[in-house]
Every structure is written in C-alpha cells, then in structure tokens.
Scaffold this motif. Structure first.
Motif, PDB file in Angstrom:
ATOM      1  N   LYS A  82      26.336  38.214  39.405  1.00 12.44           N
ATOM      2  CA  LYS A  82      25.860  37.606  38.664  1.00 12.44           C
ATOM      3  C   LYS A  82      25.963  35.821  37.856  1.00 12.44           C
ATOM      4  CE  LYS A  82      21.106  39.391  39.093  1.00 12.44           C
ATOM      5  NZ  LYS A  82      20.139  40.115  37.559  1.00 12.44           N
ATOM      6  N   SER A  83      28.100  36.919  37.300  1.00 16.05           N
ATOM      7  CA  SER A  83      28.881  35.562  37.425  1.00 16.05           C
ATOM      8  C   SER A  83      28.568  35.853  35.497  1.00 16.05           C
ATOM      9  CB  SER A  83      28.705  34.390  37.063  1.00 16.05           C
ATOM     10  OG  SER A  83      28.500  33.540  38.825  1.00 16.05           O
ATOM     11  N   LYS A  84      28.648  36.709  35.160  1.00 17.39           N
ATOM     12  CA  LYS A  84      28.519  37.733  33.745  1.00 17.39           C
ATOM     13  C   LYS A  84      29.760  38.277  33.033  1.00 17.39           C
ATOM     14  CE  LYS A  84      23.958  39.826  33.776  1.00 17.39           C
ATOM     15  NZ  LYS A  84      23.368  41.089  34.087  1.00 17.39           N
ATOM     16  N   VAL A  85      30.322  38.000  33.745  1.00 21.00           N
ATOM     17  CA  VAL A  85      32.391  37.460  33.066  1.00 21.00           C
ATOM     18  C   VAL A  85      33.062  36.617  33.487  1.00 21.00           C
ATOM     19  CG1 VAL A  85      32.393  40.522  33.163  1.00 21.00           C
ATOM     20  CG2 VAL A  85      33.145  38.902  35.451  1.00 21.00           C
ATOM     21  N   LEU A  86      32.694  36.142  34.649  1.00 24.37           N
ATOM     22  CA  LEU A  86      33.146  34.711  34.805  1.00 24.37           C
ATOM     23  C   LEU A  86      33.069  34.120  34.936  1.00 24.37           C
ATOM     24  CD1 LEU A  86      36.714  36.040  36.633  1.00 24.37           C
ATOM     25  CD2 LEU A  86      36.720  35.461  34.231  1.00 24.37           C
ATOM     26  N   LYS A  87      33.532  32.757  35.326  1.00 25.34           N
ATOM     27  CA  LYS A  87      32.161  31.566  35.536  1.00 25.34           C
ATOM     28  C   LYS A  87      32.293  31.737  37.353  1.00 25.34           C
ATOM     29  CE  LYS A  87      33.247  28.480  31.667  1.00 25.34           C
ATOM     30  NZ  LYS A  87      33.956  27.570  30.945  1.00 25.34           N
ATOM     31  N   ARG A  88      31.475  31.345  37.807  1.00 25.30           N
ATOM     32  CA  ARG A  88      31.346  30.916  38.945  1.00 25.30           C
ATOM     33  C   ARG A  88      33.043  29.479  39.791  1.00 25.30           C
ATOM     34  NH1 ARG A  88      25.197  28.916  41.587  1.00 25.30           N
ATOM     35  NH2 ARG A  88      24.229  31.359  40.400  1.00 25.30           N
ATOM     36  N   LYS A  89      33.365  28.796  39.418  1.00 26.42           N
ATOM     37  CA  LYS A  89      34.498  28.029  39.567  1.00 26.42           C
ATOM     38  C   LYS A  89      35.559  29.180  39.213  1.00 26.42           C
ATOM     39  CE  LYS A  89      37.451  24.202  38.856  1.00 26.42           C
ATOM     40  NZ  LYS A  89      37.271  22.679  37.800  1.00 26.42           N
ATOM     41  N   THR A  90      35.784  29.756  38.452  1.00 26.59           N
ATOM     42  CA  THR A  90      37.364  31.075  37.861  1.00 26.59           C
ATOM     43  C   THR A  90      36.933  31.860  39.722  1.00 26.59           C
ATOM     44  OG1 THR A  90      36.551  30.563  36.039  1.00 26.59           O
ATOM     45  CG2 THR A  90      38.373  32.133  36.704  1.00 26.59           C
ATOM     46  N   LEU A  91      35.761  32.373  39.667  1.00 31.03           N
ATOM     47  CA  LEU A  91      35.247  33.524  40.587  1.00 31.03           C
ATOM     48  C   LEU A  91      35.988  33.312  42.475  1.00 31.03           C
ATOM     49  CD1 LEU A  91      32.025  35.220  40.080  1.00 31.03           C
ATOM     50  CD2 LEU A  91      34.683  36.450  39.797  1.00 31.03           C
ATOM     51  N   GLU A  92      35.452  31.414  41.973  1.00 29.11           N
ATOM     52  CA  GLU A  92      35.530  30.799  43.633  1.00 29.11           C
ATOM     53  C   GLU A  92      37.420  31.460  43.710  1.00 29.11           C
ATOM     54  OE1 GLU A  92      34.405  26.750  44.051  1.00 29.11           O
ATOM     55  OE2 GLU A  92      32.960  27.154  42.642  1.00 29.11           O
ATOM     56  N   LEU A  93      37.984  31.004  42.840  1.00 27.32           N
ATOM     57  CA  LEU A  93      39.664  31.578  43.253  1.00 27.32           C
ATOM     58  C   LEU A  93      40.306  32.905  43.007  1.00 27.32           C
ATOM     59  CD1 LEU A  93      41.908  29.556  42.392  1.00 27.32           C
ATOM     60  CD2 LEU A  93      41.747  30.803  39.994  1.00 27.32           C
ATOM     61  N   ALA A  94      39.184  33.623  42.294  1.00 30.50           N
ATOM     62  CA  ALA A  94      39.616  34.948  42.747  1.00 30.50           C
ATOM     63  C   ALA A  94      39.573  35.503  43.968  1.00 30.50           C
ATOM     64  CB  ALA A  94      38.970  36.029  41.374  1.00 30.50           C
ATOM     65  N   PHE A  95      38.361  35.047  44.432  1.00 29.10           N
ATOM     66  CA  PHE A  95      37.923  35.358  45.923  1.00 29.10           C
ATOM     67  C   PHE A  95      38.724  34.220  47.058  1.00 29.10           C
ATOM     68  CE2 PHE A  95      33.195  36.337  44.073  1.00 29.10           C
ATOM     69  CZ  PHE A  95      34.306  37.541  43.198  1.00 29.10           C
ATOM     70  N   SER A  96      39.142  33.928  47.245  1.00 32.61           N
ATOM     71  CA  SER A  96      40.413  32.545  47.463  1.00 32.61           C
ATOM     72  C   SER A  96      41.088  33.271  48.064  1.00 32.61           C
ATOM     73  CB  SER A  96      40.489  31.737  46.892  1.00 32.61           C
ATOM     74  OG  SER A  96      40.174  31.045  46.552  1.00 32.61           O
ATOM     75  N   PRO A  97      41.391  33.882  49.280  1.00 38.21           N
ATOM     76  CA  PRO A  97      42.560  34.230  50.243  1.00 38.21           C
ATOM     77  C   PRO A  97      43.977  33.326  50.053  1.00 38.21           C
ATOM     78  CG  PRO A  97      40.405  33.862  51.491  1.00 38.21           C
ATOM     79  CD  PRO A  97      40.360  32.750  50.572  1.00 38.21           C
ATOM     80  N   GLY A  98      44.222  34.388  49.177  1.00 42.51           N
ATOM     81  CA  GLY A  98      45.786  34.059  49.491  1.00 42.51           C
ATOM     82  C   GLY A  98      46.958  32.954  50.301  1.00 42.51           C
ATOM     83  N   LEU A  99      47.232  31.760  49.652  1.00 42.89           N
ATOM     84  CA  LEU A  99      48.044  31.033  51.009  1.00 42.89           C
ATOM     85  C   LEU A  99      49.138  31.140  50.275  1.00 42.89           C
ATOM     86  CD1 LEU A  99      48.059  28.923  53.108  1.00 42.89           C
ATOM     87  CD2 LEU A  99      47.322  26.851  51.460  1.00 42.89           C
ATOM     88  N   LEU A 100      50.398  31.359  51.768  1.00 48.34           N
ATOM     89  CA  LEU A 100      51.726  31.921  51.856  1.00 48.34           C
ATOM     90  C   LEU A 100      52.056  29.980  51.842  1.00 48.34           C
ATOM     91  CD1 LEU A 100      52.334  34.615  53.593  1.00 48.34           C
ATOM     92  CD2 LEU A 100      51.852  33.792  50.950  1.00 48.34           C
ATOM     93  N   THR A 101      53.788  30.182  51.396  1.00 49.34           N
ATOM     94  CA  THR A 101      54.242  28.431  51.279  1.00 49.34           C
ATOM     95  C   THR A 101      54.525  28.267  52.914  1.00 49.34           C
ATOM     96  OG1 THR A 101      56.519  29.899  51.373  1.00 49.34           O
ATOM     97  CG2 THR A 101      55.746  28.545  49.580  1.00 49.34           C
ATOM     98  N   ASP A 102      54.405  29.152  54.196  1.00 48.46           N
ATOM     99  CA  ASP A 102      54.227  28.796  55.364  1.00 48.46           C
ATOM    100  C   ASP A 102      53.089  28.370  56.151  1.00 48.46           C
ATOM    101  OD1 ASP A 102      53.347  31.248  55.855  1.00 48.46           O
ATOM    102  OD2 ASP A 102      54.542  32.071  56.734  1.00 48.46           O
ATOM    103  N   GLY A 103      52.044  28.255  55.222  1.00 51.91           N
ATOM    104  CA  GLY A 103      50.519  28.004  55.816  1.00 51.91           C
ATOM    105  C   GLY A 103      49.353  29.748  55.585  1.00 51.91           C
ATOM    106  N   ARG A 104      50.289  30.314  56.006  1.00 52.89           N
ATOM    107  CA  ARG A 104      49.370  31.461  56.499  1.00 52.89           C
ATOM    108  C   ARG A 104      48.648  31.801  55.407  1.00 52.89           C
ATOM    109  NH1 ARG A 104      52.969  36.427  57.666  1.00 52.89           N
ATOM    110  NH2 ARG A 104      54.554  35.399  56.066  1.00 52.89           N
TER     111      ARG A 104
END
Length: 454
Positions: free
Chosen positions: A252-274
């Motif tokens: 319910k986005s009580k601890v972080l804004k939705r936009k910030t949660l989007e960042l937290a829930f993003s799979p990481g992207l390495l420099t080689d594109g993986r």
C-alpha cells in the motif's frame, strides 16, 4: 551502467488491483497447509510460523512445532524469529527513504559518506543496493573498507553481506541516527511492528530457539547468542504478525512512494546488458509463471522466506527455527512457501513446460572441454578448489570441482545448466573463436569467472 528504473509495466503488476480471485480460503486449503507441516506436528520438533495474505486479508496465521523443545513451548504467530537476510529489504527501504527525503542520493559515490572506504569513489550507493559493487563478502566491515573490489562495479552480481553492512553505516551517516533507530522511527513504528528489532541480546524474551540437525539425525539447539554482528545485512528479528504488517506497508506504499518502489523492484541491469534477479533489497523472479517479489534468509538455526505475488494480491511468510543445512524432516522456508502458493493459487500456476533438449555435436561440446582456474574469493576457493574441470561424457558435458561432479545440459550453444541445481555455466569465446573462460552463476545471485588455463 546502473540498474534502470522499472518500466511502468512492472509498476502496473505490483500496484494495479488484481482480478477477483476464483480461489476462496477454505478449511480444505488450511488442512492442506497443515499437512505440509505434519512432520513436526504433535511431536517434540522445532518447526515454523506461517502467515498467508490473500486479497488484502489474513487467511491463515499459525504456528507448527516447538519454539523451545526442552521447555515444551509451542510456536505461535507471536513467536520471535531471526530474519537473517530478510533484513536486507529493510535496510534497502531505509536507504531509499533517505533518497526520497534528499538526505542522500543513490547515485552518490560511497566515499561521500564513508571516506575511509578505499574503493568508495568508484562505488555508488546503488551498486551496494543491487549487489553489483564488487565488495568482497564473508569479511568484517573494516576489512571490506580496505580490500580491493573483486570486479568493476556494475559488471557482475555478487551477493555481498559486507556491502549491506556498509549501507547500514551510510544510513547512520546520512540520517545522523543509529541504523536501528532509523528503522524503528521510519518503518517499525509507522507500521505498528512492535516485535521487530535488532537482535543484540542472547536473552530476547519470546524468541524461538534455533536448531540444527545433528549427525545422529536429531535436532540440537543452537547456543544462545545475539546476531548483532550481522548488523544491516542480517541482524533483525520479527514475528509473522509483524511481517504481515511489513507486507501491507509495501503493498500500500506506506513506506515508500510508488515510483521509488518501482526502482526497488527493478531487476538489475549489468554493463553488458544482462538482467540480474535482484532489485534493491528484493529478489525479483517468478514461481509457476507468477511474478514474485521477496527475500529469504539463512542464519545458524533459522531460515526464513517472505514473498508477494502482486498479480494475485497474495503473500506468504514462513519463519522457521531450523537450519537449512543439513536438511531435516521439514523442507526449507522457501520450499514450504512455494508449496503454499501452489495450493492457494493452483488455478494460476503454470505447469512446467518440457523444453526440447539442445543437441550439440561432439565437436561443439569438445570446444568447451578444458581446465579453468577460478577467479573467486578465497573462502569460495577453499570450498570448491582452485580449478573447474570440464569434460565430455557421451553427449553431455560434466563440470567438476574438488568436491562436486555435475552433469551439464545445453540450453544453447554457450549456456549449460545442471539439472536440479541452480547453477548455470556460460562459456565465452575469445577473438580467435577459442574458449577463454566460463561464467558460473549460482542462484542468479553470485557470479564467479574461471579462466581457461589449458
């Protein structure tokens, strides 16, 4: 290159109201959950506490087995367990809260907050959050500050407890408060988590005793001690009651804004594109075709798992007071959680599809045969040995270190996986077309390279 912000597609999956579930809570489902814990029910064995949340309400919250076998204390939903690495989700959220408030920026170099961190100018806070910093693991915070990085930040993923301990120090520097105090004021108190905190006492009232399986096949209690040394990487304790409040705070986005949660829930992207399987404090994956956002933990005598399946507004928490290794009569917390998901969301679980095996010629397989030298921390080398040997037996490759021999099945010309084990081998060719190295990925969270030496 840093992990990118999650596309709105991912945000929609987590936040959009899901279709009404056709699977309704019932006594029959609860009975099936009880059956999962039958190995520890009614006896003198440690077990687990469980909470299941569906469509915004708790449909099951229960304890199985004993919190203290010797004192005959049963596990209840109020029993306290060590969270182990589930702590990292809280540390990440606390860091991102400071980012939202302008107290720090996740693109800041770590040296801005920790000037005594030797490699701090080359590492950004976001690298620490995503385990892509190259900070060595299995060492103290002070050692981590002095050791050289294991790789160029952003080029690999290597799960690092030391990296998250550094985040704890950054939180303290940026907020002007102790790590635990920052969490308590900004997460625990707002969410009503009254039985969650930093495990700094061996005599914590209400905490379940941890157990490990002994050589004779019987569970033995772990000597009482605090987990203060695990700090921001694994030092918290909690209950399933409080973890339900934590799940709701995220959903319910009580601890972080939705936009910030989007960042937290993003799979990481390495420099080689993986893409990696880790966001910022959360493991991002799928189970049975359903998107899964969660984290697990493993600390002496305890193992834990919490995950949310946003497309179905479903979450499950399993906190166990048994160690993961060696395995005992009760499966791991993550295994139990996944079995519960398969019970409650049976209508939505995709059946595993049988993939046609990739057939490679003997010549293609032989091109990878050779001896490879690991470029890995010494603690890993002690377990695996310094060399990985790749041989061919018939129509498949075999990977072998000093302790383990694994058959490898081809997923493509260059990617091989060991059946039943979360280990992937990716072979790399040099400019002349010859094999130069193999990248060994374990559970998607640790990546080691081995260079060909013959």
């Amino acid at each position: 290159m840093m992990p990118s912000i999650t596309p709105l597609f991912f945000a929609a999956l987590f936040f959009a109201a899901p279709p009404a579930s056709s699977v309704q809570p019932s006594a029959a489902l609860a009975a099936k959950v009880d059956a999962l814990f039958a190995p520890v029910a009614g006896g003198k064995l440690p077990g687990a506490a469980v909470a299941i949340v569906q469509d915004g309400r708790v449909v099951l919250m229960k304890g199985y087995g004993m919190a203290d076998v010797e004192k005959n204390v049963p596990i209840t939903p109020g029993a306290i367990f060590r969270l182990a690495s589930v702590t990292k989700s809280f540390t990440a959220v606390a860091t991102l809260q400071l980012h939202e408030r302008g107290k720090l920026n996740i693109e800041d170099p770590v040296s801005k907050y920790l000037p005594d961190f030797t490699a701090g100018a080359n590492v950004r806070i976001a690298h620490l959050l995503t385990h892509t910093a190259g900070v060595p693991d299995f060492i103290s915070i002070e050692e981590a500050k002095k050791r050289p990085l294991e790789f160029t930040p952003g080029s690999r993923i290597s799960y690092s407890n030391s990296g998250y301990q550094l985040l704890g120090l950054i939180i303290e520097k940026a907020s002007g408060k102790r790590w635990e105090e920052c969490l308590r004021e900004n997460i625990f108190q707002p969410l009503g988590m009254k039985h969650t905190g930093w495990d700094r006492s061996s005599e914590l009232p209400g905490r379940a005793t941890g157990y490990l399986l002994g050589k004779d096949g019987a569970y033995e209690p772990v000597q009482a001690q605090d987990a203060a040394g695990a700090f921001a990487a694994g030092g918290l304790y909690s209950t399933v009651e409080d973890m339900v409040r934590w799940d709701e705070g995220l959903a319910k986005s009580k601890v972080l804004k939705r936009k910030t949660l989007e960042l937290a829930f993003s799979p990481g992207l390495l420099t080689d594109g993986r893409r990696t399987v880790y966001g910022m404090g959360f493991i991002i994956g799928k189970h049975g075709g359903l998107r899964e956002i969660g984290h697990g933990g493993d600390i002496t005598g305890f193992n834990t798992w919490i995950a949310r399946y946003p497309e179905r507004d479903f979450a499950v928490v399993v906190l166990s007071n048994t160690g993961m290794r060696p395995p005992g009569p009760l499966p791991t917390a993550s295994d139990l959680a996944h079995r519960i998901v398969e019970l409650y969301l049976a209508d939505y679980i995709e059946k595993p599809q049988q993939k046609a095996p990739v057939q490679l010629s003997a010549a293609a397989l032989d091109s990878w045969v050779g001896r490879y030298e690991f470029d890995a921390p010494e603690t890993v080398i002690q377990q695996t040995g310094r060399y990985l040997t790749i041989t061919r037996e018939g129509e498949r490759l075999i990977g072998q270190d000093k302790n383990t021999k694994l058959p490898l099945e081809a997923q493509s010309q260059t990617v091989f996986q060991s059946p039943g084990a979360p280990i992937v081998f990716t072979f790399v060719r040099g400019e002349e077309g010859k094999a130069t190295e193999v990248i060994v990925t374990v559970m998607g969270l640790r990546e080691f390279r081995a260079k060909r030496v013959d």
